[in-house]
Design a protein around this motif. Structure first.
Motif, short mmCIF file in Angstrom:
data_model
loop_
_atom_site.label_atom_id
_atom_site.label_comp_id
_atom_site.label_asym_id
_atom_site.label_seq_id
_atom_site.Cartn_x
_atom_site.Cartn_y
_atom_site.Cartn_z
N VAL A 32 -16.06 -13.64 -4.76
CA VAL A 32 -16.90 -13.39 -5.94
C VAL A 32 -16.02 -13.29 -7.20
N PRO A 33 -15.29 -14.39 -7.52
CA PRO A 33 -14.37 -14.35 -8.66
C PRO A 33 -15.09 -14.16 -9.99
N GLU A 34 -16.39 -14.41 -10.02
CA GLU A 34 -17.14 -14.18 -11.26
C GLU A 34 -17.31 -12.68 -11.53
N ILE A 35 -17.07 -11.84 -10.51
CA ILE A 35 -17.20 -10.39 -10.65
C ILE A 35 -15.85 -9.69 -10.52
N ILE A 36 -15.09 -10.05 -9.47
CA ILE A 36 -13.81 -9.39 -9.20
C ILE A 36 -12.68 -10.34 -9.57
N SER A 37 -11.88 -9.96 -10.55
CA SER A 37 -10.78 -10.83 -10.98
C SER A 37 -9.56 -10.69 -10.08
N SER A 38 -9.32 -9.47 -9.56
CA SER A 38 -8.18 -9.25 -8.67
C SER A 38 -8.32 -7.92 -7.97
N GLY A 39 -7.51 -7.74 -6.95
CA GLY A 39 -7.50 -6.47 -6.23
C GLY A 39 -6.13 -6.24 -5.64
N THR A 40 -5.77 -4.97 -5.52
CA THR A 40 -4.46 -4.64 -4.95
C THR A 40 -4.55 -3.39 -4.09
N GLY A 41 -3.70 -3.34 -3.11
CA GLY A 41 -3.49 -2.12 -2.36
C GLY A 41 -2.39 -1.37 -3.08
N GLU A 42 -2.72 -0.26 -3.69
CA GLU A 42 -1.76 0.48 -4.50
C GLU A 42 -0.76 1.26 -3.65
N SER A 43 -1.27 1.90 -2.60
CA SER A 43 -0.40 2.68 -1.73
C SER A 43 -1.07 2.88 -0.39
N GLY A 44 -0.27 3.17 0.62
CA GLY A 44 -0.79 3.43 1.96
C GLY A 44 -0.88 2.18 2.81
N ASP A 45 -1.31 2.39 4.05
CA ASP A 45 -1.39 1.31 5.03
C ASP A 45 -2.82 0.87 5.33
N GLY A 46 -3.77 1.27 4.47
CA GLY A 46 -5.17 0.94 4.70
C GLY A 46 -5.92 2.03 5.43
N GLY A 47 -5.22 3.08 5.82
CA GLY A 47 -5.85 4.22 6.48
C GLY A 47 -6.20 5.30 5.47
N ALA A 48 -6.63 6.45 5.97
CA ALA A 48 -6.98 7.58 5.10
C ALA A 48 -5.80 7.91 4.19
N GLY A 49 -6.12 8.14 2.92
CA GLY A 49 -5.11 8.44 1.92
C GLY A 49 -4.64 7.23 1.14
N SER A 50 -4.95 6.03 1.64
CA SER A 50 -4.56 4.80 0.93
C SER A 50 -5.34 4.69 -0.38
N VAL A 51 -4.73 4.05 -1.37
CA VAL A 51 -5.35 3.83 -2.66
C VAL A 51 -5.33 2.34 -2.95
N ARG A 52 -6.48 1.85 -3.42
CA ARG A 52 -6.57 0.43 -3.79
C ARG A 52 -7.35 0.30 -5.10
N GLN A 53 -7.15 -0.83 -5.76
CA GLN A 53 -7.78 -1.04 -7.06
C GLN A 53 -8.45 -2.39 -7.08
N LEU A 54 -9.66 -2.43 -7.67
CA LEU A 54 -10.37 -3.67 -7.93
C LEU A 54 -10.48 -3.83 -9.44
N ASN A 55 -10.13 -5.01 -9.93
CA ASN A 55 -10.24 -5.32 -11.36
C ASN A 55 -11.40 -6.29 -11.54
N PHE A 56 -12.22 -6.03 -12.56
CA PHE A 56 -13.45 -6.78 -12.73
C PHE A 56 -13.41 -7.69 -13.96
N THR A 57 -14.27 -8.69 -13.94
CA THR A 57 -14.44 -9.59 -15.08
C THR A 57 -15.34 -8.90 -16.10
N SER A 58 -15.59 -9.58 -17.20
CA SER A 58 -16.39 -9.01 -18.28
C SER A 58 -17.88 -8.87 -17.92
N VAL A 59 -18.32 -9.37 -16.77
CA VAL A 59 -19.73 -9.19 -16.39
C VAL A 59 -20.01 -7.74 -15.99
N MET A 60 -18.98 -6.99 -15.68
CA MET A 60 -19.14 -5.59 -15.29
C MET A 60 -19.02 -4.70 -16.53
#
Length: 157
Positions: A32-60
């Protein structure tokens, strides 16, 4: 204020859970590139305590959300996350979290239940239009992952 949405899918619970929840920060920008421009796993291994970020396009109405995974159960296909930065946090909301559960069906598909819990800032009323748009966005999110998984049967197995 909270809301829930239930989505039925022909895709198996393990595949949908991995693609649409655990790896959405990677897969979402492709689907859904028209909504989400990029995403990253900021920290952690995907388990509890992990932090991730989603960056959105101007439609949001906001440019990004950063979330912390508070609870992850790979055997029950369940996850809970809390927004720790971005989104409507600090402008409309004091806190926001979401609980995702993907349950297998006897037919080999799954039923996804998403329940959000949002605490508005003082003086901010629930906006039914925003809630309806959020439910629609969640449906689109899972339908995009479903279409990808149906078209790519070897992905996320």
């Amino acid at each position: 204020m909270s809301w829930s949405v239930v989505i039925e899918s022909p895709v198996s619970a393990p595949r949908l859970y991995r693609a649409a929840i655990l790896d959405w920060h990677t897969l979402g920008p492709k689907l859904v590139p028209e909504i989400i421009s990029s995403g990253t796993g900021e920290s952690g291994d995907g388990g509890a305590g992990s932090v991730r970020q989603l960056n959105f396009t101007s439609v949001m109405p906001f440019s990004y959300v950063k979330e912390r995974l508070d609870f992850v159960d790979h055997e029950k296909f369940e996850c809970q996350s809390t927004i720790i930065e971005g989104g409507h946090l600090g402008t409309r909301l004091e806190s926001a979290s979401a609980h995702f559960k993907v349950e297998p069906t006897s037919a080999g598909g799954s039923i996804v239940t998403v329940t959000t819990s949002n605490k508005p800032l003082p003086g901010i009323e629930a906006d039914e239009g925003v809630i309806a748009a959020s439910k629609g966005a969640m449906e689109k999110h899972f339908r995009a992952a479903e279409a990808y998984l149906l078209a790519n049967p070897d992905a996320y197995v």
